[in-house]
Structure formats: C-alpha cells, structure tokens
Design a protein around this motif. Structure first.
Motif, mmCIF file in Angstrom:
data_model
loop_
_atom_site.group_PDB
_atom_site.id
_atom_site.type_symbol
_atom_site.label_atom_id
_atom_site.label_comp_id
_atom_site.label_asym_id
_atom_site.label_seq_id
_atom_site.Cartn_x
_atom_site.Cartn_y
_atom_site.Cartn_z
ATOM 1 N N ARG A 16 -2.335 16.678 -42.146
ATOM 2 C CA ARG A 16 -1.674 17.971 -42.379
ATOM 3 C C ARG A 16 -1.521 18.752 -41.077
ATOM 4 N N ARG A 17 -2.588 18.787 -40.291
ATOM 5 C CA ARG A 17 -2.564 19.536 -39.034
ATOM 6 C C ARG A 17 -1.535 18.952 -38.065
ATOM 7 N N VAL A 18 -1.520 17.629 -37.930
ATOM 8 C CA VAL A 18 -0.580 16.979 -37.022
ATOM 9 C C VAL A 18 0.853 17.258 -37.459
ATOM 10 N N CYS A 19 1.111 17.185 -38.758
ATOM 11 C CA CYS A 19 2.469 17.448 -39.256
ATOM 12 C C CYS A 19 2.897 18.880 -38.957
ATOM 13 N N LYS A 20 2.004 19.836 -39.169
ATOM 14 C CA LYS A 20 2.342 21.238 -38.874
ATOM 15 C C LYS A 20 2.618 21.426 -37.393
ATOM 16 N N GLU A 21 1.851 20.731 -36.538
ATOM 17 C CA GLU A 21 2.048 20.838 -35.095
ATOM 18 C C GLU A 21 3.364 20.204 -34.651
ATOM 19 N N GLU A 22 3.853 19.228 -35.404
ATOM 20 C CA GLU A 22 5.135 18.596 -35.068
ATOM 21 C C GLU A 22 6.287 19.575 -35.218
ATOM 22 N N GLY A 23 6.114 20.572 -36.072
ATOM 23 C CA GLY A 23 7.168 21.570 -36.262
ATOM 24 C C GLY A 23 8.340 21.017 -37.037
ATOM 25 N N ARG A 24 9.544 21.437 -36.688
ATOM 26 C CA ARG A 24 10.784 20.993 -37.328
ATOM 27 C C ARG A 24 10.755 21.184 -38.839
ATOM 28 N N GLY A 25 10.119 22.261 -39.313
ATOM 29 C CA GLY A 25 10.109 22.567 -40.737
ATOM 30 C C GLY A 25 9.065 21.821 -41.534
ATOM 31 N N ARG A 26 8.227 21.064 -40.884
ATOM 32 C CA ARG A 26 7.199 20.302 -41.595
ATOM 33 C C ARG A 26 6.056 21.240 -41.972
ATOM 34 N N CYS A 54 8.738 12.442 -44.544
ATOM 35 C CA CYS A 54 9.105 11.535 -43.457
ATOM 36 C C CYS A 54 7.840 11.116 -42.718
ATOM 37 N N LEU A 55 7.875 9.978 -42.118
ATOM 38 C CA LEU A 55 6.733 9.437 -41.400
ATOM 39 C C LEU A 55 6.452 10.268 -40.151
ATOM 40 N N SER A 56 5.186 10.587 -39.934
ATOM 41 C CA SER A 56 4.799 11.367 -38.759
ATOM 42 C C SER A 56 5.063 10.569 -37.488
ATOM 43 N N GLY A 57 5.560 11.247 -36.489
ATOM 44 C CA GLY A 57 5.808 10.596 -35.212
ATOM 45 C C GLY A 57 4.643 10.707 -34.250
ATOM 46 N N ARG A 58 3.694 11.591 -34.539
ATOM 47 C CA ARG A 58 2.582 11.833 -33.611
ATOM 48 C C ARG A 58 1.241 11.323 -34.108
ATOM 49 N N TYR A 59 1.096 11.079 -35.406
ATOM 50 C CA TYR A 59 -0.185 10.622 -35.943
ATOM 51 C C TYR A 59 -0.430 9.186 -35.522
ATOM 52 N N ARG A 60 -1.598 8.904 -34.986
ATOM 53 C CA ARG A 60 -1.939 7.557 -34.523
ATOM 54 C C ARG A 60 -3.109 7.012 -35.324
ATOM 55 N N GLY A 61 -3.056 5.728 -35.598
ATOM 56 C CA GLY A 61 -4.132 5.064 -36.312
ATOM 57 C C GLY A 61 -3.941 5.113 -37.814
ATOM 58 N N PRO A 62 -4.875 4.485 -38.546
ATOM 59 C CA PRO A 62 -4.781 4.486 -40.003
ATOM 60 C C PRO A 62 -5.063 5.876 -40.571
#
Length: 71
Positions: free
Chosen positions: A45-55, A27-35
C-alpha cells in the motif's frame, strides 16, 4: 416467475460490469520488489501511494505480486 428471472439476470449483469471495472482499476506496481505476501500488504500500500499517478492503495495477490488500486 418472469420478474424473478429478470431480477436475477440484472443482478448478475451488474456484478459482471462492476467486476470488470474493478479489474481495470488495478495495475502492477512498478517499484515494489520481491514477493508480496499477505503480511506485506502494508508495504505494498505504501509503495503504491508513493508511486503517485492516482494510485490510492495496493494489495498483494495470490501470485505474490503487488497490485496498485486506482490506476
């Protein structure tokens, strides 16, 4: 001849099913900004892990978007 055809059909069917499951898992990251380019994979990878929810990880796509795995 029929056995080879059946085996090939089952192999292709398995690839389609496994590919569909893989596509649903991202699924598309909700917190990653920019290209998000190839050299940004670690940040994605780090941003996705920080988002939680099983990512569990993330990767950059050809469209320069950060996709999280394990959604």
């Amino acid at each position: 001849m029929h056995i080879k055809f059946l085996f090939a059909f089952v192999a292709v069917l398995m690839l389609v099913v496994l590919g569909a499951n893989e596509a649903e898992a991202d699924c598309l990251s909700g917190r990653y900004r920019g290209p998000c380019a190839v050299w940004d994979n670690e940040t994605c990878r780090r941003v996705c892990k920080e988002e939680g929810r099983g990512r569990v990880s993330g990767h950059c796509s050809a469209r320069l978007q950060c996709w999280c795995e394990g959604c």
